[in-house]
Motif scaffolding. Structure first.
Motif, PDB file in Angstrom:
ATOM      1  N   GLY A  16       0.773  -1.192   0.031  1.00  0.00           N
ATOM      2  CA  GLY A  16       0.139  -0.101   0.043  1.00  0.00           C
ATOM      3  C   GLY A  16       0.878   1.400   0.109  1.00  0.00           C
ATOM      4  N   GLU A  17       1.960   1.366   0.513  1.00  0.00           N
ATOM      5  CA  GLU A  17       2.859   2.273   0.822  1.00  0.00           C
ATOM      6  C   GLU A  17       3.505   2.438  -0.496  1.00  0.00           C
ATOM      7  N   GLN A  18       4.102   1.365  -1.264  1.00  0.00           N
ATOM      8  CA  GLN A  18       4.461   1.406  -2.373  1.00  0.00           C
ATOM      9  C   GLN A  18       3.582   2.035  -3.809  1.00  0.00           C
ATOM     10  N   GLU A  19       2.334   1.792  -3.300  1.00  0.00           N
ATOM     11  CA  GLU A  19       1.296   2.161  -4.236  1.00  0.00           C
ATOM     12  C   GLU A  19       1.374   3.910  -4.161  1.00  0.00           C
ATOM     13  N   ARG A  20       1.489   4.423  -2.903  1.00  0.00           N
ATOM     14  CA  ARG A  20       1.513   5.751  -2.839  1.00  0.00           C
ATOM     15  C   ARG A  20       2.761   6.353  -3.526  1.00  0.00           C
ATOM     16  N   MET A  21       3.941   5.709  -3.136  1.00  0.00           N
ATOM     17  CA  MET A  21       5.164   6.071  -3.643  1.00  0.00           C
ATOM     18  C   MET A  21       5.229   6.228  -5.131  1.00  0.00           C
ATOM     19  N   VAL A  22       4.448   5.225  -6.102  1.00  0.00           N
ATOM     20  CA  VAL A  22       4.421   5.154  -7.293  1.00  0.00           C
ATOM     21  C   VAL A  22       3.529   6.342  -7.653  1.00  0.00           C
ATOM     22  N   GLU A  23       2.408   6.443  -6.989  1.00  0.00           N
ATOM     23  CA  GLU A  23       1.346   7.583  -7.396  1.00  0.00           C
ATOM     24  C   GLU A  23       1.867   8.905  -7.445  1.00  0.00           C
ATOM     25  N   PRO A  32       5.912  10.140 -19.086  1.00  0.00           N
ATOM     26  CA  PRO A  32       5.872   9.064 -18.673  1.00  0.00           C
ATOM     27  C   PRO A  32       7.154   8.401 -17.650  1.00  0.00           C
ATOM     28  N   VAL A  33       6.930   7.553 -16.976  1.00  0.00           N
ATOM     29  CA  VAL A  33       8.018   6.931 -16.279  1.00  0.00           C
ATOM     30  C   VAL A  33       8.285   5.449 -16.350  1.00  0.00           C
ATOM     31  N   SER A  34       9.325   4.966 -16.562  1.00  0.00           N
ATOM     32  CA  SER A  34       9.443   3.497 -16.763  1.00  0.00           C
ATOM     33  C   SER A  34       9.525   2.873 -15.339  1.00  0.00           C
ATOM     34  N   VAL A  35       9.212   1.501 -15.445  1.00  0.00           N
ATOM     35  CA  VAL A  35       9.541   0.728 -14.221  1.00  0.00           C
ATOM     36  C   VAL A  35      10.889   0.494 -13.765  1.00  0.00           C
ATOM     37  N   GLN A  36      12.054   0.637 -14.517  1.00  0.00           N
ATOM     38  CA  GLN A  36      13.198   0.767 -14.341  1.00  0.00           C
ATOM     39  C   GLN A  36      13.462   2.140 -13.428  1.00  0.00           C
ATOM     40  N   ASP A  37      12.883   3.123 -13.979  1.00  0.00           N
ATOM     41  CA  ASP A  37      13.206   4.178 -13.247  1.00  0.00           C
ATOM     42  C   ASP A  37      12.719   4.510 -11.896  1.00  0.00           C
ATOM     43  N   LEU A  38      11.333   3.935 -11.825  1.00  0.00           N
ATOM     44  CA  LEU A  38      11.010   3.895 -10.510  1.00  0.00           C
ATOM     45  C   LEU A  38      11.452   2.796  -9.300  1.00  0.00           C
ATOM     46  N   GLY A  40      14.724   2.771  -9.396  1.00  0.00           N
ATOM     47  CA  GLY A  40      15.764   3.525  -9.157  1.00  0.00           C
ATOM     48  C   GLY A  40      15.312   4.530  -8.109  1.00  0.00           C
ATOM     49  N   ARG A  41      14.275   5.002  -7.935  1.00  0.00           N
ATOM     50  CA  ARG A  41      13.692   5.960  -7.108  1.00  0.00           C
ATOM     51  C   ARG A  41      13.349   5.366  -5.739  1.00  0.00           C
ATOM     52  N   MET A  42      12.718   4.189  -5.865  1.00  0.00           N
ATOM     53  CA  MET A  42      12.029   3.837  -4.646  1.00  0.00           C
ATOM     54  C   MET A  42      13.018   2.969  -3.570  1.00  0.00           C
ATOM     55  N   PRO A  43      12.663   2.840  -2.455  1.00  0.00           N
ATOM     56  CA  PRO A  43      13.618   2.022  -1.236  1.00  0.00           C
ATOM     57  C   PRO A  43      13.958   0.893  -1.846  1.00  0.00           C
ATOM     58  N   HIS A  44      14.902   0.239  -1.454  1.00  0.00           N
ATOM     59  CA  HIS A  44      15.388  -1.136  -1.934  1.00  0.00           C
ATOM     60  C   HIS A  44      14.340  -2.184  -1.424  1.00  0.00           C
ATOM     61  N   GLY A  45      13.909  -3.206  -2.334  1.00  0.00           N
ATOM     62  CA  GLY A  45      13.147  -4.124  -2.282  1.00  0.00           C
ATOM     63  C   GLY A  45      11.862  -3.956  -2.591  1.00  0.00           C
ATOM     64  N   CYS A  46      11.485  -2.867  -3.119  1.00  0.00           N
ATOM     65  CA  CYS A  46      10.119  -2.579  -3.710  1.00  0.00           C
ATOM     66  C   CYS A  46      10.016  -2.921  -5.028  1.00  0.00           C
ATOM     67  N   ASP A  47       8.548  -3.324  -5.117  1.00  0.00           N
ATOM     68  CA  ASP A  47       8.360  -3.816  -6.641  1.00  0.00           C
ATOM     69  C   ASP A  47       7.334  -3.049  -7.162  1.00  0.00           C
ATOM     70  N   PRO A  48       7.584  -2.146  -8.129  1.00  0.00           N
ATOM     71  CA  PRO A  48       6.848  -0.957  -8.811  1.00  0.00           C
ATOM     72  C   PRO A  48       5.975  -1.568  -9.552  1.00  0.00           C
ATOM     73  N   ALA A  49       6.302  -2.558 -10.543  1.00  0.00           N
ATOM     74  CA  ALA A  49       5.585  -3.388 -11.316  1.00  0.00           C
ATOM     75  C   ALA A  49       3.997  -3.800 -10.559  1.00  0.00           C
ATOM     76  N   GLU A  50       4.138  -4.663  -9.340  1.00  0.00           N
ATOM     77  CA  GLU A  50       3.308  -4.970  -8.658  1.00  0.00           C
ATOM     78  C   GLU A  50       2.174  -3.786  -8.029  1.00  0.00           C
ATOM     79  N   ALA A  51       2.894  -2.744  -7.551  1.00  0.00           N
ATOM     80  CA  ALA A  51       2.314  -1.744  -7.217  1.00  0.00           C
ATOM     81  C   ALA A  51       1.381  -0.867  -8.205  1.00  0.00           C
ATOM     82  N   ILE A  52       2.046  -0.880  -9.585  1.00  0.00           N
ATOM     83  CA  ILE A  52       1.299  -0.287 -10.548  1.00  0.00           C
ATOM     84  C   ILE A  52       0.005  -1.086 -10.814  1.00  0.00           C
ATOM     85  N   ALA A  53       0.001  -2.580 -10.944  1.00  0.00           N
ATOM     86  CA  ALA A  53      -1.068  -3.289 -11.158  1.00  0.00           C
ATOM     87  C   ALA A  53      -2.184  -3.015 -10.192  1.00  0.00           C
ATOM     88  N   TYR A  54      -1.685  -2.822  -8.899  1.00  0.00           N
ATOM     89  CA  TYR A  54      -2.860  -2.433  -7.852  1.00  0.00           C
ATOM     90  C   TYR A  54      -3.450  -1.169  -8.144  1.00  0.00           C
TER      91      TYR A  54
END
Length: 214
Positions: A16-23, A32-38, A40-54
């Motif tokens: 849920g917090e990862q969703e907020r970060m992506v948002e 537009p921002v790529s998953v790879q760029d996300l 690089g920006r988000m904390p270690h261990g995050c899964d931007p692709a999963e956060a984007i799906a939600y």
């Protein structure tokens, strides 16, 4: 006992917090921002692709949607509400007929050389026409063709896809759809016979990659 290599040294934030970060990142970014760029920006261990799906499901039916543009993601106004932004989105400089025809040929036949465009249009293409489309960031230089002279090719950009609300060039409408929408005359313009009648385009030319230089 040593810790398995695939275990993170730090616990990733809740999804849920990862969703907020992506948002937050997408909302603040004009491009537009790529998953790879996300990643690089988000904390270690995050899964931007999963956060984007939600997040994409969360935005369904809302005034803005999470949309994929080429290989990146962006928050954009829902298509059915685009009329509300009409005044803000009016292009102040209209394209010439030559520029429109050139852009259409590049979009449907990419990658194409200047000679290809001139052959399809039946007339020469001025440098100013191509410069205008490049300045708008709607086309860019592609790979050089491995033929005598190694001519440069042209392809459409992610900015072009974003402007017209397309995920990829595969989503370009066919001639039947354009005529039905009143955007083309029933009589094909010069060179239109070479355009695909359905939603086909040069993305299907993967078998010709040996003709181009990386």
């Amino acid at each position: 006992m040593s810790k398995p290599e695939n275990d993170s040294l730090f616990e990733a934030p809740p999804i849920g917090e990862q969703e907020r970060m992506v948002e937050a990142i997408l909302f603040a970014s004009a491009d537009p921002v790529s998953v790879q760029d996300l990643i690089g920006r988000m904390p270690h261990g995050c899964d931007p692709a999963e956060a984007i799906a939600y997040l994409r499901k969360r935005y369904e039916g809302r005034g803005v949607n999470l949309v994929k543009i080429d290989n990146a993601w962006a928050i954009r106004t829902a298509p059915d509400l685009g009329f509300l932004m009409q005044k803000e989105s009016v292009e102040t400089r209209k394209l010439s007929r030559a520029a429109i025809e050139t852009l259409a040929i590049i979009a449907y036949h990419q990658p194409v050389t200047r000679a290809d465009i001139e052959e399809i249009r039946g007339v020469s293409v001025s440098r100013g026409t191509l410069d205008q489309l490049i300045e708008l960031e709607w086309i860019r230089f592609g790979r050089r063709r491995m033929t005598p002279g190694r001519p440069v090719t042209f392809v459409v950009t992610a900015t072009f896809l974003d402007h017209f609300g397309l995920e990829s060039a595969r989503d370009l409408p066919g001639l039947k759809d354009l005529r039905a929408a009143g955007l083309l005359e029933n009589r094909p313009p010069p060179g239109a016979a070479d355009l695909p009648d359905e939603e086909d385009n040069a993305d299907g030319n993967d078998d010709q990659t040996e003709l181009f230089e990386e």
